[in-house]
Scaffold this motif. Structure first.
Motif, short mmCIF file in Angstrom:
data_model
loop_
_atom_site.label_atom_id
_atom_site.label_comp_id
_atom_site.label_asym_id
_atom_site.label_seq_id
_atom_site.Cartn_x
_atom_site.Cartn_y
_atom_site.Cartn_z
N SER A 1 22.34 -5.34 59.95
CA SER A 1 23.79 -5.25 59.78
C SER A 1 24.49 -4.95 61.10
CB SER A 1 24.13 -4.16 58.75
OG SER A 1 23.68 -2.89 59.20
N ILE A 2 23.80 -4.25 62.00
CA ILE A 2 24.41 -3.88 63.27
C ILE A 2 24.55 -5.10 64.17
CG2 ILE A 2 24.14 -2.52 65.37
CD1 ILE A 2 24.95 -0.90 62.93
N HIS A 3 23.44 -5.82 64.41
CA HIS A 3 23.57 -6.95 65.33
C HIS A 3 24.32 -8.12 64.67
CE1 HIS A 3 20.00 -8.56 63.28
NE2 HIS A 3 19.30 -7.52 63.68
N ARG A 4 24.35 -8.18 63.35
CA ARG A 4 25.16 -9.22 62.70
C ARG A 4 26.64 -8.98 62.98
NH1 ARG A 4 24.82 -9.91 56.29
NH2 ARG A 4 25.64 -7.78 56.42
N VAL A 5 27.08 -7.70 62.82
CA VAL A 5 28.48 -7.39 63.10
C VAL A 5 28.81 -7.66 64.57
CG1 VAL A 5 30.15 -5.50 63.23
CG2 VAL A 5 28.67 -5.69 61.25
N LEU A 6 27.89 -7.32 65.46
CA LEU A 6 28.13 -7.49 66.89
C LEU A 6 28.20 -8.97 67.27
CD1 LEU A 6 28.55 -5.98 69.51
CD2 LEU A 6 26.07 -5.85 69.79
N ILE A 7 27.25 -9.78 66.79
CA ILE A 7 27.23 -11.22 67.12
C ILE A 7 28.45 -11.91 66.51
CG2 ILE A 7 25.99 -13.38 66.73
CD1 ILE A 7 23.38 -11.71 66.81
N ASN A 8 28.69 -11.62 65.24
CA ASN A 8 29.83 -12.25 64.58
C ASN A 8 31.14 -11.82 65.24
OD1 ASN A 8 27.84 -13.11 62.91
ND2 ASN A 8 28.66 -12.24 61.03
N GLY A 9 31.20 -10.55 65.67
CA GLY A 9 32.41 -10.07 66.33
C GLY A 9 32.71 -10.80 67.62
N PHE A 10 31.67 -10.99 68.45
CA PHE A 10 31.87 -11.74 69.70
C PHE A 10 32.29 -13.18 69.42
CE2 PHE A 10 29.10 -8.60 72.10
CZ PHE A 10 30.10 -8.23 72.99
N CYS A 11 31.67 -13.78 68.41
CA CYS A 11 32.00 -15.17 68.08
C CYS A 11 33.44 -15.28 67.58
CB CYS A 11 31.05 -15.71 67.02
SG CYS A 11 29.36 -15.98 67.63
N TYR B 1 22.94 6.15 66.83
CA TYR B 1 23.31 4.88 67.47
C TYR B 1 23.88 3.88 66.46
CZ TYR B 1 21.17 6.10 71.95
OH TYR B 1 20.89 6.68 73.16
N ARG B 2 23.25 3.80 65.31
CA ARG B 2 23.74 2.86 64.30
C ARG B 2 25.18 3.17 63.90
NH1 ARG B 2 18.95 2.12 59.75
NH2 ARG B 2 17.57 0.77 60.97
N THR B 3 25.44 4.46 63.70
CA THR B 3 26.79 4.87 63.31
C THR B 3 27.79 4.54 64.40
OG1 THR B 3 25.85 6.70 62.02
CG2 THR B 3 28.19 6.81 62.52
N LEU B 4 27.42 4.83 65.63
CA LEU B 4 28.35 4.61 66.75
C LEU B 4 28.58 3.12 67.00
CD1 LEU B 4 30.02 6.06 68.84
CD2 LEU B 4 28.04 6.07 70.37
N VAL B 5 27.52 2.31 67.02
CA VAL B 5 27.68 0.86 67.24
C VAL B 5 28.52 0.25 66.13
CG1 VAL B 5 26.44 -1.34 67.35
CG2 VAL B 5 25.54 0.64 68.56
N GLY B 6 28.26 0.66 64.89
CA GLY B 6 29.06 0.14 63.78
C GLY B 6 30.52 0.54 63.89
N GLY B 7 30.78 1.80 64.29
CA GLY B 7 32.16 2.27 64.46
C GLY B 7 32.89 1.53 65.55
N LEU B 8 32.22 1.26 66.68
CA LEU B 8 32.84 0.53 67.79
C LEU B 8 33.14 -0.91 67.39
CD1 LEU B 8 30.61 1.92 70.67
CD2 LEU B 8 33.07 2.32 70.41
N CYS B 9 32.22 -1.53 66.65
CA CYS B 9 32.45 -2.90 66.19
C CYS B 9 33.64 -2.96 65.23
CB CYS B 9 31.20 -3.45 65.51
SG CYS B 9 29.84 -3.83 66.65
N ASP B 10 33.75 -1.98 64.37
CA ASP B 10 34.87 -1.94 63.41
C ASP B 10 36.21 -1.88 64.13
OD1 ASP B 10 33.13 -2.05 61.29
OD2 ASP B 10 33.12 0.12 60.94
#
Length: 474
Positions: A383-393, A350-359
């Motif tokens: 690092s996962i939810h930071r990328v996701l939150i920052n990405g939405f913002c 999951y970590r790999t996939l969530v990180g890849g989708l965010c990238d």
């Protein structure tokens, strides 16, 4: 020497004592209430024989305090190797008393484990002069000690020492010594020379012998020698095993010769071998590094047909390969394949996939898998939810960013400090008082952690309010 022995006996009252003079077999020292230690000649007179039978009758020869077996027991019971050597020396000086071969073996190993290697050589010389039968187990133990002591020279000499004693080395002895030698890069050639000469000494290398040298030469970037050894096995009527193939495949992949590794895998399958999980992992890793993602996926699908069910490591390897090359959507399909093949994704999946989708900016899909992670009880790395939150913002989706924060707080997964610094000012900019109020209430419910501190969240709000007030004054 005897003085030190007496001191030891004074310190340890349980120790049996020995003749005060090596030449005087009748002048004995005693400790009160302790049995007498006697040494017997191999040719006792009639009176001594009758007395010996009388003493040993109830218990048998093994319980006789003065027998070679008793000396062996005394030597074996000593934790101090030097004291055991003193007992051995005293017993060996008694006229007509012959120490057993087992006593020699025990003493040699005790001295070796205590790193008294010079004394080991001395006792071996005495053992050879006695012409007693020597068990191969003695040399097996010595080789093991020298391996643990990281002494390849002595391990190699032990092989030739066996020959001096007329003890025929076996393949297992050869392999142990080869393993010790190849663990040092400077001794790889010495190992190879011993391997080539071994048949002169009546030792036949087996498949394990070839594997030891093949692995050493592959790690030493001598792939051509490793290949020649592999081919020689067939000429010597030896069959390579799965490990033999895997060693060569790893060597080829290390050299970025992934096509050669795949061909070797096919040859292995055609010959009826079933590759193990590590062999497939080696090839999958190499294919993904070479961006041969379709080939990696095909191999993953063929594994089950070939008799090796893909495990979580194989799936994660390919998922990582696709995500690294910007193909996160294909990685999502692999995650679905896992479920259909009875393999459950783990935290790494999951970590790999969530990180890849965010990238790739696919934050909505990443959020879906994040929610799936939380429902399954996995702990999100910050690092996962930071990328996701920052990405939405960053793309202006403040509502979605707040939903991520709220979900994290609901699962007692506080966002990282950096995420607060991004999301709180943006919430305040929207003047959404109700959302700010609800969010702060949720924050108060969460335990203060190392990465998320209430005081830091408040500091961001305070800074924003100050900036807002200053702007209104102007």
């Amino acid at each position: 020497m005897l003085l030190s022995l007496r001191r030891e006996m004074a310190r340890r009252p349980s120790l049996l004592l020995f003749p005060a003079s090596a030449m005087d077999t009748f002048n004995f020292l005693f400790i009160p209430e302790m049995p007498l230690l006697r040494f017997y000649s191999f040719k006792p007179n009639h009176h001594e024989s009758e007395q010996r039978k009388h003493d040993e009758a109830p218990f048998g020869l093994s319980s006789s305090v003065g027998s070679p077996a008793r000396v062996q027991k005394l030597i074996a019971s000593q934790s101090d190797a030097l004291l055991a050597k003193e007992i051995f020396d005293v017993a060996s000086r008694v006229p007509n008393f012959r120490i057993s071969c087992s006593s020699y073996h025990i003493l040699i190993i005790k001295l070796a484990r205590s790193k008294h290697f010079t004394l080991v050589e001395d006792v071996l010389i005495r053992l050879k002069s006695e012409k007693l039968p020597v068990s191969p187990s003695l040399f097996s133990s010595l080789i093991k000690v020298y391996a643990e002591a990281d002494m390849p020279d002595r391990a190699l000499r032990t092989f030739y020492k066996m020959l001096e004693f007329g003890c025929q080395p076996l393949s297992k002895h050869l392999n142990r010594i080869l393993q010790v030698l190849v663990s040092h890069r400077s001794y790889i050639r010495s190992a190879y020379d011993l391997f080539k000469r071994s048949h002169r000494y009546g030792v036949s290398p087996n498949t394990a012998s070839y594997n030891i040298l093949m692995r050493a030469f592959c790690l030493n970037d001598d792939l051509s020698i490793a290949y020649s050894l592999f081919n020689k096995m067939f000429k010597r009527d030896l069959l390579p095993d799965v490990e033999s193939y895997r060693i060569l495949m790893q060597g080829l992949c290390r050299k970025s010769q992934v096509n050669g590794a795949v061909d070797l895998l096919e040859d292995m399958l055609n010959k009826g071998f079933v590759p193990d999980a590590l062999s497939y992992t080696t090839i999958l890793n190499a294919l993904c590094r070479k961006t041969k993602l379709k080939e990696a996926y095909k191999l993953l699908c063929r594994m089950k047909v070939r008799g090796c069910n893909p495990d979580i490591l194989h799936y994660n390897t390919v998922i990582l390969g696709f995500c690294r090359k910007g193909h996160a959507t294909d990685a999502c399909k692999i995650l679905m394949d896992m479920h259909s093949n009875g393999c459950s994704p783990n935290l790494v999946s999951y970590r790999t996939l969530v990180g890849g989708l965010c990238d790739q900016g696919m934050f909505d899909d990443a959020k879906k898998y994040m929610q799936e992670m939380l429902l399954k009880g996995f702990s999100l790395h910050f690092s996962i939810h930071r990328v996701l939150i920052n990405g939405f913002c960053n793309v202006g989706k403040i509502k979605e960013a707040c939903e991520v924060v709220e979900q994290l707080l609901g699962h007692r997964e506080p966002p990282h400090l950096d995420s607060w610094g991004v999301v709180l000012p943006m919430i305040c900019e929207e003047n959404d008082k109700s959302r700010i109020e609800n969010l702060l209430k949720d924050i108060l419910k969460v335990e203060i952690t190392r990465n998320t501190r209430l005081i830091d969240a408040a500091a961001h709000l305070e800074e924003y309010v100050i900036r807002k007030a200053k702007s209104r004054r102007h």
